[in-house]
Design a protein around this motif. Structure first.
Motif, mmCIF file in Angstrom:
data_model
loop_
_atom_site.group_PDB
_atom_site.id
_atom_site.type_symbol
_atom_site.label_atom_id
_atom_site.label_comp_id
_atom_site.label_asym_id
_atom_site.label_seq_id
_atom_site.Cartn_x
_atom_site.Cartn_y
_atom_site.Cartn_z
ATOM 1 N N LEU A 86 69.740 147.249 79.274
ATOM 2 C CA LEU A 86 70.808 146.293 79.607
ATOM 3 C C LEU A 86 72.097 146.660 78.875
ATOM 4 O O LEU A 86 73.179 146.765 79.471
ATOM 5 N N VAL A 87 71.963 146.879 77.577
ATOM 6 C CA VAL A 87 73.159 147.199 76.774
ATOM 7 C C VAL A 87 73.750 148.534 77.225
ATOM 8 O O VAL A 87 74.976 148.671 77.348
ATOM 9 N N ALA A 88 72.880 149.504 77.532
ATOM 10 C CA ALA A 88 73.377 150.820 77.968
ATOM 11 C C ALA A 88 74.196 150.671 79.256
ATOM 12 O O ALA A 88 75.265 151.283 79.390
ATOM 13 N N ARG A 89 73.719 149.828 80.190
ATOM 14 C CA ARG A 89 74.481 149.635 81.440
ATOM 15 C C ARG A 89 75.846 149.018 81.162
ATOM 16 O O ARG A 89 76.864 149.430 81.710
ATOM 17 N N ASN A 107 80.592 143.252 71.048
ATOM 18 C CA ASN A 107 79.883 142.179 70.327
ATOM 19 C C ASN A 107 79.305 141.138 71.279
ATOM 20 O O ASN A 107 78.315 140.491 70.968
ATOM 21 N N GLN A 108 79.949 140.955 72.432
ATOM 22 C CA GLN A 108 79.528 139.888 73.351
ATOM 23 C C GLN A 108 78.346 140.267 74.228
ATOM 24 O O GLN A 108 77.820 139.426 74.947
ATOM 25 N N ILE A 109 77.917 141.519 74.203
ATOM 26 C CA ILE A 109 76.788 141.923 75.054
ATOM 27 C C ILE A 109 75.487 141.437 74.404
ATOM 28 O O ILE A 109 75.190 141.804 73.261
ATOM 29 N N PRO A 110 74.699 140.608 75.107
ATOM 30 C CA PRO A 110 73.431 140.156 74.524
ATOM 31 C C PRO A 110 72.523 141.345 74.206
ATOM 32 O O PRO A 110 72.397 142.274 75.006
ATOM 33 N N THR A 137 74.912 144.947 66.245
ATOM 34 C CA THR A 137 76.183 145.304 65.590
ATOM 35 C C THR A 137 76.782 146.515 66.280
ATOM 36 O O THR A 137 76.058 147.454 66.621
ATOM 37 N N VAL A 138 78.088 146.480 66.466
ATOM 38 C CA VAL A 138 78.797 147.676 66.918
ATOM 39 C C VAL A 138 79.468 148.304 65.698
ATOM 40 O O VAL A 138 80.015 147.596 64.849
ATOM 41 N N GLY A 139 79.395 149.628 65.637
ATOM 42 C CA GLY A 139 79.908 150.335 64.458
ATOM 43 C C GLY A 139 81.414 150.506 64.471
ATOM 44 O O GLY A 139 81.948 151.446 63.879
ATOM 45 N N LEU A 140 82.099 149.594 65.164
ATOM 46 C CA LEU A 140 83.551 149.585 65.148
ATOM 47 C C LEU A 140 83.961 148.526 64.138
ATOM 48 O O LEU A 140 83.551 147.360 64.258
ATOM 49 N N PHE A 141 84.719 148.927 63.136
ATOM 50 C CA PHE A 141 85.158 148.016 62.079
ATOM 51 C C PHE A 141 86.665 147.877 62.216
ATOM 52 O O PHE A 141 87.437 148.541 61.509
ATOM 53 N N ALA A 142 87.073 147.012 63.158
ATOM 54 C CA ALA A 142 88.499 146.818 63.419
ATOM 55 C C ALA A 142 88.902 145.383 63.106
ATOM 56 O O ALA A 142 89.936 145.142 62.499
ATOM 57 N N LEU A 143 88.078 144.408 63.505
ATOM 58 C CA LEU A 143 88.379 143.001 63.199
ATOM 59 C C LEU A 143 88.378 142.806 61.693
ATOM 60 O O LEU A 143 89.142 142.023 61.148
ATOM 61 N N ARG A 144 87.481 143.528 61.014
ATOM 62 C CA ARG A 144 87.506 143.586 59.564
ATOM 63 C C ARG A 144 87.527 145.079 59.188
ATOM 64 O O ARG A 144 86.469 145.702 59.028
ATOM 65 N N GLY A 145 88.732 145.608 59.139
ATOM 66 C CA GLY A 145 88.882 147.027 58.831
ATOM 67 C C GLY A 145 89.029 147.249 57.337
ATOM 68 O O GLY A 145 88.772 146.353 56.523
#
Ligand code: 5RP
Length: 220
Positions: free
Chosen positions: A142-145, A187-190, A194-202
């Motif tokens: 699901l996440v991959a799609r 982040n919103q994908i059920p 965790t996504v390894g993007l640290f931008a909201l808290r960089g």
């Protein structure tokens, strides 16, 4: 200078950012390993560490540095960690070492994120390094799609289970021009842990190892 020498140099410089008498957040990776080894030299001046991985915990303890559970500690002044890529705003891709979830938790609990990198990690746009996404196993497809629909090419990290018992999808082919927005979308994908993007808290500060010395960058 070799890349390892640049990492070692920047790790040593990070000791200046360590508040004495406190518990320090400590990340994961080869640059952080040099930092942990340097931290051992001032271990009597700190109370201990909160660690983002079993590997870092083991290394800290091997130096006689106490490791605390984040739940016992609450807010931290400083978190020191590496990155796979960092852009001019302090947004980062992390998780090449697979510890992204605990790293994001500790980063959120810290007042200041000190990023330690060699100069090869500085990029104009994030995404050349495949973006790690930690996923609950049953949600893998699901996440991959969903990640494909966002323009990426997710590939499962083979033979790898995170410290939390989950899988990692490494997402290739991205060109992340709006990192905060992209982080929110993933982040919103059920099923995404965790996504390894640290931008909201960089990062708040980057210490960058270069052949001519350590450069400091402060982000707003
Ligand atoms: C681990 C990480 C590391 O900070 C990142 O992979 C950089 O590692 P290294 O210092 O070995 O280049 O995010 O999950």
């Amino acid at each position: 200078m070799t890349q390892d020498e640049l990492k070692q140099q920047v790790a040593a410089a990070a000791l200046t950012q360590v508040p004495r008498g406190e518990i320090i957040g400590v990340g994961t990776g080869s640059t952080v390993n040099f930092f942990i080894d340097a931290l051992a030299g001032i271990k009597d001046q700190i109370r201990g560490a909160v660690s983002s991985s079993e590997r870092s915990t083991e290394r800290l303890r091997s130096h006689g540095i106490s490791v605390f559970d984040l739940n016992e500690v609450g807010q931290l002044s400083v978190y020191v960690d590496g990155a796979d890529e960092i852009d001019a705003s302090g947004a980062m891709i992390k998780g090449g070492g697979g510890a992204l979830t605990r790293e994001k938790i500790i980063a959120e609990a810290a007042e200041r994120f000190i990023c330690i990198v060699d100069q090869s990690k500085l990029v104009p746009v994030l995404g050349k390094f495949p973006l790690p996404v930690e996923v609950v196993p049953m949600a893998r497809e699901l996440v991959a799609r969903r990640l494909r629909a966002l323009g990426g090419d997710p590939r499962e990290r083979t033979g790898y289970i995170t410290d939390n018992g989950n899988l990692i999808l490494d997402v290739h082919g991205l060109h992340i021009t709006q990192p905060r927005d992209f982080e929110s979308r993933v982040n919103q994908i059920p099923g995404v842990v965790t996504v390894g993007l640290f931008a909201l808290r960089g990062a708040d500060v980057a210490l960058v190892g270069t052949p001519t010395g350590v450069e400091r960058r402060d982000f707003l």
